[in-house]
Design a protein around this motif. Structure first.
Motif, PDB file in Angstrom:
ATOM      1  N   ALA A 121       0.870  -1.182   0.000  1.00 44.06           N
ATOM      2  CA  ALA A 121       0.000   0.000   0.000  1.00 44.06           C
ATOM      3  C   ALA A 121       0.897   1.218   0.000  1.00 44.06           C
ATOM      4  O   ALA A 121       1.786   1.338   0.847  1.00 44.06           O
ATOM      5  N   VAL A 122       0.675   2.088  -0.962  1.00 48.66           N
ATOM      6  CA  VAL A 122       1.492   3.292  -1.083  1.00 48.66           C
ATOM      7  C   VAL A 122       0.554   4.487  -1.193  1.00 48.66           C
ATOM      8  O   VAL A 122      -0.203   4.582  -2.162  1.00 48.66           O
ATOM      9  N   GLY A 123       0.571   5.382  -0.189  1.00 48.83           N
ATOM     10  CA  GLY A 123      -0.277   6.560  -0.272  1.00 48.83           C
ATOM     11  C   GLY A 123      -1.074   6.775   0.994  1.00 48.83           C
ATOM     12  O   GLY A 123      -0.621   6.484   2.097  1.00 48.83           O
ATOM     13  N   LYS A 124      -2.294   7.293   0.798  1.00 45.65           N
ATOM     14  CA  LYS A 124      -3.146   7.675   1.934  1.00 45.65           C
ATOM     15  C   LYS A 124      -3.984   6.498   2.405  1.00 45.65           C
ATOM     16  O   LYS A 124      -4.784   5.977   1.637  1.00 45.65           O
ATOM     17  N   HIS A 152      -3.767  14.757   4.314  1.00 46.25           N
ATOM     18  CA  HIS A 152      -2.622  15.615   4.618  1.00 46.25           C
ATOM     19  C   HIS A 152      -3.019  16.971   5.184  1.00 46.25           C
ATOM     20  O   HIS A 152      -2.154  17.777   5.504  1.00 46.25           O
ATOM     21  N   ASP A 153      -4.319  17.223   5.332  1.00 47.46           N
ATOM     22  CA  ASP A 153      -4.737  18.448   6.012  1.00 47.46           C
ATOM     23  C   ASP A 153      -5.216  18.147   7.432  1.00 47.46           C
ATOM     24  O   ASP A 153      -5.841  18.976   8.071  1.00 47.46           O
ATOM     25  N   MET A 154      -4.933  16.954   7.933  1.00 45.04           N
ATOM     26  CA  MET A 154      -5.351  16.573   9.288  1.00 45.04           C
ATOM     27  C   MET A 154      -4.127  16.444  10.180  1.00 45.04           C
ATOM     28  O   MET A 154      -3.077  15.994   9.759  1.00 45.04           O
ATOM     29  N   GLY A 155      -4.303  16.788  11.459  1.00 44.30           N
ATOM     30  CA  GLY A 155      -3.244  16.573  12.427  1.00 44.30           C
ATOM     31  C   GLY A 155      -2.212  17.675  12.414  1.00 44.30           C
ATOM     32  O   GLY A 155      -2.126  18.464  11.474  1.00 44.30           O
ATOM     33  N   CYS A 157       1.080  17.401  12.282  1.00 41.30           N
ATOM     34  CA  CYS A 157       2.283  17.133  11.499  1.00 41.30           C
ATOM     35  C   CYS A 157       1.939  17.124  10.020  1.00 41.30           C
ATOM     36  O   CYS A 157       1.416  16.143   9.505  1.00 41.30           O
ATOM     37  N   ARG A 158       2.236  18.178   9.366  1.00 38.34           N
ATOM     38  CA  ARG A 158       1.844  18.290   7.961  1.00 38.34           C
ATOM     39  C   ARG A 158       2.884  17.704   7.014  1.00 38.34           C
ATOM     40  O   ARG A 158       2.694  17.704   5.824  1.00 38.34           O
ATOM     41  N   ASN A 159       4.009  17.265   7.561  1.00 36.04           N
ATOM     42  CA  ASN A 159       5.024  16.702   6.661  1.00 36.04           C
ATOM     43  C   ASN A 159       5.163  15.202   6.848  1.00 36.04           C
ATOM     44  O   ASN A 159       6.202  14.629   6.609  1.00 36.04           O
ATOM     45  N   LEU A 160       4.085  14.567   7.297  1.00 37.02           N
ATOM     46  CA  LEU A 160       4.139  13.117   7.463  1.00 37.02           C
ATOM     47  C   LEU A 160       4.267  12.446   6.108  1.00 37.02           C
ATOM     48  O   LEU A 160       3.468  12.659   5.216  1.00 37.02           O
ATOM     49  N   HIS A 190      -2.748  10.830  -2.312  1.00 34.64           N
ATOM     50  CA  HIS A 190      -3.298  11.981  -1.581  1.00 34.64           C
ATOM     51  C   HIS A 190      -3.892  12.995  -2.557  1.00 34.64           C
ATOM     52  O   HIS A 190      -4.691  13.835  -2.157  1.00 34.64           O
ATOM     53  N   HIS A 191      -3.493  12.950  -3.809  1.00 33.61           N
ATOM     54  CA  HIS A 191      -4.093  13.808  -4.830  1.00 33.61           C
ATOM     55  C   HIS A 191      -5.468  13.302  -5.184  1.00 33.61           C
ATOM     56  O   HIS A 191      -5.669  12.092  -5.273  1.00 33.61           O
ATOM     57  N   THR A 192      -6.441  14.156  -5.333  1.00 38.07           N
ATOM     58  CA  THR A 192      -6.385  15.592  -5.457  1.00 38.07           C
ATOM     59  C   THR A 192      -7.103  16.278  -4.284  1.00 38.07           C
ATOM     60  O   THR A 192      -7.748  17.306  -4.431  1.00 38.07           O
TER      61      THR A 192
END
Ligand code: MG
Length: 463
Positions: A121-124, A152-155, A157-160, A190-192
């Protein structure tokens, strides 16, 4: 986080086997609407690789996910079951959520593992982290996982980019690379999802602005992936399937996606929230074309199981095998599609039901995610409204759900109404709601943190 060609090559290098079960590459976009791809009519989207897949593969016009938001839709994709059964409701999983996709649910990866598949699994993910990462993909049948555990807009840590954050994921993701195994790659990008962004290869390269650039970056990654499948000589033994988790987040205005001719978007049970672009590509096995047969993310697990010769899990499955649609452009075994809201309950039951070309709405409601559109039915101000008799639309003649059928003086439509009610009753009689995983609440200590010893969480995790 664009996947590099090198990383994809490493993940797929083991595919030099010829006479093995088919490989599966499942591409999953996030908050991408029915009207967002070039091959679905968007005038300024730049999606050359997805367009290429559509031109040489099978493009669906009537393909549905099971929820207008992320987590429940992903639960259904991976289990072939409506999210109400697995308990992934209401809403979505949060960074510190105590619950997650229950470990006794069987994922596609777990269906394929007994046949010797390598799985990644690669991604969100967005199906939970839990205590000690107990709900992460590596505990759900995936050998490898590289990605973000939620949006990626949760939490804080935005650079996870991986979990735990100090693991050098690229150093681990090619462990299975040299084995001659069939494989299942699940790539939920994670797009879009908002906020949209893109790297140097895509930023500013499209006419559509940030959303278009993010989509173009995703498309570029798909191009890299296809190139790797070709280079490793396995493309003719690989089913590539693309779709999205839910409709566009219209509240972002021009930075949200586009549902094309469909009504409303994310958060609603109108078709704009749950009808998605879908493309199946398999050179030599799937002939180019367009299908109007009804199909769903629910059907992917039974289809991959069938193509691989794997056993189905011994549970109530809501998915059906769509191999006949793929390889013969034949008829669908699916006659119905059920529409639950983001907060399903046994008290309200189904909000809508599609039977053949007809869709009946028993309840309608707008959503925050679908705000800003001129259609007054879409924003959150459109409060819950029951319909008895239900609003019935002919989706072939009226895909925009603008003109409910007038049932008066039409015995045929009265008969249809009775059949719809019966199908609803029969379905709901089989539906046993699983314990809500999301209602278990959150614990800041469970949130992935770049500075695990810090206090107080989660604010100290900002990194
Ligand atoms: Mg989503």
């Amino acid at each position: 986080m664009a996947l590099t060609r090198f990383a994809l090559f490493n993940i797929l290098l083991f595919c030099s086997c010829a006479a093995s079960p088919p490989n599966f590459v499942l591409l999953f976009a996030d908050d991408l609407g029915f009207g967002d791809l070039g091959c679905y009519g968007h005038p300024t989207s730049l999606t050359p690789n997805l367009d290429r897949l559509a031109a040489a593969g099978l493009r669906f016009t009537d393909f549905y996910c099971t929820s207008p938001v992320c987590s429940p839709s992903r639960a259904s994709l991976l289990t072939g079951r409506y999210q109400t059964r697995s308990g992934i409701y209401p809403g979505v999983i949060y960074p510190g959520s105590i619950g997650g996709l229950p470990l006794n649910e069987t994922t596609i990866a777990e269906v394929l593992k007994p046949l010797g598949y390598a799985t990644a699994a690669v991604g969100k993910w967005h199906l939970g982290v839990g205590s000690n990462g107990m709900f992460l993909p590596t505990n759900q049948g995936f050998d490898q996982y590289l990605g973000i555990p939620y949006s990626h807009d949760m939490g804080p840590c935005r650079n996870l980019t991986c979990f735990p954050p100090d693991v050098k994921c690229f150093g681990l993701c090619d462990v299975a690379a040299k084995k001659k195994q069939p494989f299942f790659l699940y790539y939920p990008s994670h797009h879009t999802h908002y906020p949209q962004y893109a790297g140097p290869g895509a930023a500013g390269r499209t006419l559509r602005g940030p959303f278009g650039d993010a989509l173009y970056e995703f498309d570029n990654t798909i191009g890299n992936l296809l190139a790797t499948l070709e280079k490793t000589g396995v493309i003719n033994n690989t089913l590539v399937f693309f779709t999205s988790d839910n409709g566009p987040e219209l509240m972002r205005m021009s930075r949200g996606g586009n549902s094309g001719p469909l009504k409303c978007g994310k958060g609603t049970t109108y078709d704009g929230g749950m009808r998605e672009p879908a493309i199946a590509f398999w050179p030599g096995t799937i002939q180019p074309g367009v299908t109007h047969e009804m199909a769903s993310t629910l059907d992917i697990l039974p289809t991959m199981a069938s193509l691989a010769g794997a056993k189905l899990p011994q549970v109530i499955l809501d998915g059906v095998d769509m191999t006949e649609i793929l390889v013969n452009q034949g008829k669908s075994k699916r006659e119905t599609m059920m529409f639950y809201p983001t907060d399903p309950s046994e008290m309200y039951g189904l909000f809508a039901l599609r039977l053949g070309k007809y869709k009946a709405h028993f309840y309608t409601r707008g959503a925050t995610h679908s705000g800003t559109t001129p259609d007054k039915d879409c924003p959150v101000f459109a409060v819950l409204k029951p319909h008895d008799p239900p609003l019935i639309f002919d989706l072939e003649a009226d895909p925009s759900e603008n003109y409910p059928l007038f049932l008066g003086g039409r015995p045929d439509l009265q008969a249809l109404l009775e059949r719809i009610k019966k199908v609803k009753e029969q379905f709901e009689a089989t539906m046993v709601f699983g314990e809500s995983q999301i209602s278990k609440g959150t614990d800041p200590e469970l949130e992935p943190c770049c500075n695990p010893q810090c206090s107080p969480k989660p604010t100290c995790c900002r990194c």
